[in-house]
Structure formats: C-alpha cells, structure tokens
Design a protein around this motif. Structure first.
Motif, PDB file in Angstrom:
ATOM      1  N   ALA A  32      24.459  34.623  44.208  1.00 30.18           N
ATOM      2  CA  ALA A  32      24.253  35.546  43.092  1.00 30.18           C
ATOM      3  C   ALA A  32      24.774  36.916  43.496  1.00 30.18           C
ATOM      4  N   LEU A  33      25.686  37.457  42.696  1.00 29.32           N
ATOM      5  CA  LEU A  33      26.227  38.784  42.977  1.00 29.32           C
ATOM      6  C   LEU A  33      25.165  39.842  42.708  1.00 29.32           C
ATOM      7  N   ARG A  34      24.932  40.699  43.710  1.00 31.49           N
ATOM      8  CA  ARG A  34      23.969  41.773  43.564  1.00 31.49           C
ATOM      9  C   ARG A  34      24.699  43.100  43.387  1.00 31.49           C
ATOM     10  N   ARG A  35      23.931  44.161  43.225  1.00 26.46           N
ATOM     11  CA  ARG A  35      24.537  45.470  43.025  1.00 26.46           C
ATOM     12  C   ARG A  35      25.376  45.869  44.234  1.00 26.46           C
ATOM     13  N   ALA A  36      24.871  45.586  45.439  1.00 24.86           N
ATOM     14  CA  ALA A  36      25.618  45.939  46.645  1.00 24.86           C
ATOM     15  C   ALA A  36      26.969  45.222  46.696  1.00 24.86           C
ATOM     16  N   ASP A  37      27.006  43.962  46.271  1.00 21.27           N
ATOM     17  CA  ASP A  37      28.269  43.222  46.257  1.00 21.27           C
ATOM     18  C   ASP A  37      29.260  43.861  45.288  1.00 21.27           C
ATOM     19  N   LEU A  38      28.784  44.224  44.092  1.00 20.62           N
ATOM     20  CA  LEU A  38      29.656  44.819  43.095  1.00 20.62           C
ATOM     21  C   LEU A  38      30.152  46.190  43.538  1.00 20.62           C
ATOM     22  N   VAL A  39      29.267  46.975  44.181  1.00 19.26           N
ATOM     23  CA  VAL A  39      29.669  48.295  44.671  1.00 19.26           C
ATOM     24  C   VAL A  39      30.724  48.154  45.757  1.00 19.26           C
ATOM     25  N   PHE A  40      30.506  47.231  46.686  1.00 19.87           N
ATOM     26  CA  PHE A  40      31.473  47.001  47.763  1.00 19.87           C
ATOM     27  C   PHE A  40      32.826  46.587  47.195  1.00 19.87           C
ATOM     28  N   LEU A  41      32.803  45.635  46.287  1.00 15.53           N
ATOM     29  CA  LEU A  41      34.051  45.116  45.738  1.00 15.53           C
ATOM     30  C   LEU A  41      34.752  46.159  44.872  1.00 15.53           C
ATOM     31  N   ALA A  42      33.998  46.858  44.035  1.00 21.61           N
ATOM     32  CA  ALA A  42      34.606  47.866  43.170  1.00 21.61           C
ATOM     33  C   ALA A  42      35.183  49.020  43.984  1.00 21.61           C
ATOM     34  N   GLY A  43      34.430  49.495  44.970  1.00 22.08           N
ATOM     35  CA  GLY A  43      34.926  50.594  45.798  1.00 22.08           C
ATOM     36  C   GLY A  43      36.162  50.198  46.585  1.00 22.08           C
ATOM     37  N   LEU A  44      36.133  48.997  47.157  1.00 26.28           N
ATOM     38  CA  LEU A  44      37.267  48.540  47.960  1.00 26.28           C
ATOM     39  C   LEU A  44      38.513  48.340  47.099  1.00 26.28           C
ATOM     40  N   LEU A  45      38.350  47.698  45.947  1.00 23.24           N
ATOM     41  CA  LEU A  45      39.493  47.449  45.076  1.00 23.24           C
ATOM     42  C   LEU A  45      40.049  48.746  44.495  1.00 23.24           C
ATOM     43  N   THR A  46      39.174  49.700  44.169  1.00 21.50           N
ATOM     44  CA  THR A  46      39.641  50.991  43.657  1.00 21.50           C
ATOM     45  C   THR A  46      40.477  51.723  44.702  1.00 21.50           C
ATOM     46  N   MET A  47      39.981  51.742  45.946  1.00 22.19           N
ATOM     47  CA  MET A  47      40.712  52.422  47.002  1.00 22.19           C
ATOM     48  C   MET A  47      42.036  51.735  47.290  1.00 22.19           C
ATOM     49  N   LEU A  48      42.022  50.395  47.326  1.00 20.33           N
ATOM     50  CA  LEU A  48      43.256  49.660  47.586  1.00 20.33           C
ATOM     51  C   LEU A  48      44.252  49.833  46.450  1.00 20.33           C
ATOM     52  N   GLY A  49      43.735  49.916  45.215  1.00 20.29           N
ATOM     53  CA  GLY A  49      44.625  50.172  44.082  1.00 20.29           C
ATOM     54  C   GLY A  49      45.305  51.527  44.203  1.00 20.29           C
ATOM     55  N   ALA A  50      44.535  52.537  44.611  1.00 25.73           N
ATOM     56  CA  ALA A  50      45.126  53.863  44.811  1.00 25.73           C
ATOM     57  C   ALA A  50      46.149  53.848  45.928  1.00 25.73           C
ATOM     58  N   VAL A  51      45.849  53.124  46.984  1.00 31.49           N
ATOM     59  CA  VAL A  51      46.798  53.011  48.099  1.00 31.49           C
ATOM     60  C   VAL A  51      48.079  52.333  47.654  1.00 31.49           C
ATOM     61  N   ARG A  52      47.940  51.286  46.835  1.00 30.20           N
ATOM     62  CA  ARG A  52      49.124  50.560  46.374  1.00 30.20           C
ATOM     63  C   ARG A  52      49.979  51.429  45.461  1.00 30.20           C
ATOM     64  N   VAL A  53      49.340  52.211  44.587  1.00 31.02           N
ATOM     65  CA  VAL A  53      50.086  53.122  43.706  1.00 31.02           C
ATOM     66  C   VAL A  53      50.817  54.184  44.533  1.00 31.02           C
ATOM     67  N   ALA A  54      50.139  54.717  45.551  1.00 26.42           N
ATOM     68  CA  ALA A  54      50.781  55.696  46.420  1.00 26.42           C
ATOM     69  C   ALA A  54      51.959  55.080  47.158  1.00 26.42           C
ATOM     70  N   ALA A  55      51.832  53.818  47.551  1.00 29.59           N
ATOM     71  CA  ALA A  55      52.928  53.142  48.230  1.00 29.59           C
ATOM     72  C   ALA A  55      54.130  52.967  47.299  1.00 29.59           C
ATOM     73  N   GLU A  56      53.867  52.688  46.027  1.00 29.81           N
ATOM     74  CA  GLU A  56      54.954  52.559  45.056  1.00 29.81           C
ATOM     75  C   GLU A  56      55.674  53.893  44.876  1.00 29.81           C
ATOM     76  N   VAL A  57      54.914  54.989  44.861  1.00 29.31           N
ATOM     77  CA  VAL A  57      55.519  56.310  44.699  1.00 29.31           C
ATOM     78  C   VAL A  57      56.387  56.647  45.920  1.00 29.31           C
ATOM     79  N   MET A  58      55.877  56.325  47.110  1.00 33.95           N
ATOM     80  CA  MET A  58      56.632  56.611  48.327  1.00 33.95           C
ATOM     81  C   MET A  58      57.868  55.756  48.436  1.00 33.95           C
ATOM     82  N   ALA A  59      57.807  54.528  47.883  1.00 31.13           N
ATOM     83  CA  ALA A  59      58.959  53.635  47.949  1.00 31.13           C
ATOM     84  C   ALA A  59      60.069  54.096  47.014  1.00 31.13           C
TER      85      ALA A  59
END
Length: 257
Positions: A230-257
């Motif tokens: 069962a997904l709890r709040r901590a799981d959703l926070v971990f996943l949302a925070g990690l995916l948000t940060m990785l999304g920002a990193v990927r966008v920055a990588a596209e800009v640098m490329a």
C-alpha cells in the motif's frame, strides 16, 4: 535495528531507515528513473550525472548503506560492463590524442567516459535497490507494477532454488574431495562433466516435482502473500520529489545539449 548485511536476503544498512520502509514500487520506479535519466543524457550535460550520483549518495546515506557494501557488490558487475568500452578509444576513428606512448581516438575517449558514467549509475541504482529491499519484495513490486508475469515467475523460481542448487554443488564438491579427486590434466577432468550432468538431471527432476506439488496445492501463477502493498504518504513524497528533481535535471540537460 542496524545490520551490515542479512544473510540470504541481500539487505544491508539500517532496517528501520526511511528508505528501507518505503514501498518497493516507489523504490523501483525512483531508482529506475535515475538510471533512465543517466542513460538518456549526453556527456556534455555532465551536471546531470553529478545530480544522479548525488541522488544515489543521498539514498545510501539515509539508508545507512556503507561504501564497502556498495563497492563489494558493484565490483562484480562493473568490470564486465566496462570491459567492452575500454577498447573503444583504440578502434574508433576521428581526431587522435596522445595518452602516453599510444594514440587514441578523442571521440572514443568521450564514449568510454559516457559508458563508464552511465554504467556506474545504473549499477549503483540496482545495488541500492537490492540493499534496501528484499528480493521477494522486489518481485512483488514488479508484479503490482504489471511487469510481465513470466519474467517475474522465472526470477522468483531462480531466486528460491538458487540456494538449493548451490548447496547441492557444495555437497558434490565435498564428495569429490573426500575421494581424493584432484585432476592434474584435462583427461582426468571427466568426473566434472559427470557432476554437471548429474546436477542438471537432479535440478530438472526436482523442479518438475516441486511444480507438480504446487499445482496440486492450487498454484495459479502468483505467490500468495500475507502482507499487501500500500502506497503511503512517505512513498508518494519520495517518488514525487525524486521525479520532479530528475525532470528538472533532464530539462537542464536538454538545454545544455
């Protein structure tokens, strides 16, 4: 409860840490996302690789998975992954640079660096998943994520009976040693062939008997579990925070490329 490594489970670190308590699905998706971002990032966007390593380091620190555990497990896989990449600078064309007494391809060196970084991040992601999540929980998480059932079943049976096969092999080696078997040339190694054949026949026979017994007890393709995920709040926070940060990193990588 703090442990270095639980025998037979592969779990290491602090079992009470927030990382260990996360739902397996959150860890599978999060660490897989780290690997995907690393693999899809060009070498010139090197800050993205630094961010991926920082994420993995943070997971290891929170889970109290020490560098010794990470290195002892990663060194089994990394040399095999990097072996092919080592030859790329010598066989790829393009501009040449001198490295000591030899000349290597500049593009080949860039490829080797990219392969090394991506392989290291992917390997460390897998090691952290295995160090903070029991293999049965990983299988359960994959099953709930709708991974191919056949793949999950094969992995599950392989894990459950690998220890049985290893123990059987150890007993056979002990039996050979008790009979003073010490081959000195190739012609005396025929006994090893007979051991391998015997192991195959025993494994096949045991697997068939176990499968028939499972069918007789109502096995329908999935292993029963007493605890439901069962997904709890901590799981959703971990996943949302990690995916948000990785999304920002990927966008920055596209800009640098």
């Amino acid at each position: 409860m703090s442990v270095h490594s639980l025998h037979g489970t592969g779990i290491a670190g602090d079992l009470a840490s927030p990382v260990h308590r996360l739902d397996p699905r959150a860890k599978i998706l999060g660490l897989a996302a780290v690997t995907v971002v690393a693999v899809s990032t060009p070498l010139r966007a090197w800050p993205a690789f630094v961010a991926c390593f920082a994420v993995l380091a943070a997971v290891a620190v929170v889970g109290r998975v020490g560098p010794r555990v990470l290195w002892s497990r990663a060194r089994v896989v990394l040399p095999l992954v990097l072996f092919v990449g080592v030859f790329v600078p010598f066989v790829r064309g393009g501009a040449q640079v001198s490295v000591g007494p030899v000349s290597v391809s500049e593009a080949g060196l860039a490829t080797l660096a990219a392969v090394s970084l991506k392989a290291s991040i992917g390997t460390l992601s897998a090691v952290l998943l295995g160090a903070t999540t029991g293999f049965p929980d990983v299988l359960h998480g994959l099953e709930r994520l709708r991974a191919p059932r056949l793949l999950v079943l094969i992995a599950g049976f392989m894990y459950r009976y690998l220890f049985v096969i290893v123990d059987e092999t150890r007993r056979m080696r002990t039996a050979l040693a008790a009979r003073a078997y010490r081959p000195r040339h190739v012609l005396e190694a025929a006994a090893l062939g007979r051991v391998v054949i015997s192991m195959f026949l025993r494994t096949y026979d045991r697997g068939e008997r176990v499968y028939v017994a499972m069918l007789a007890r109502g096995y329908g393709g999935t292993m029963p579990r007493l605890d439901a995920l069962a997904l709890r709040r901590a799981d959703l926070v971990f996943l949302a925070g990690l995916l948000t940060m990785l999304g920002a990193v990927r966008v920055a990588a596209e800009v640098m490329a």
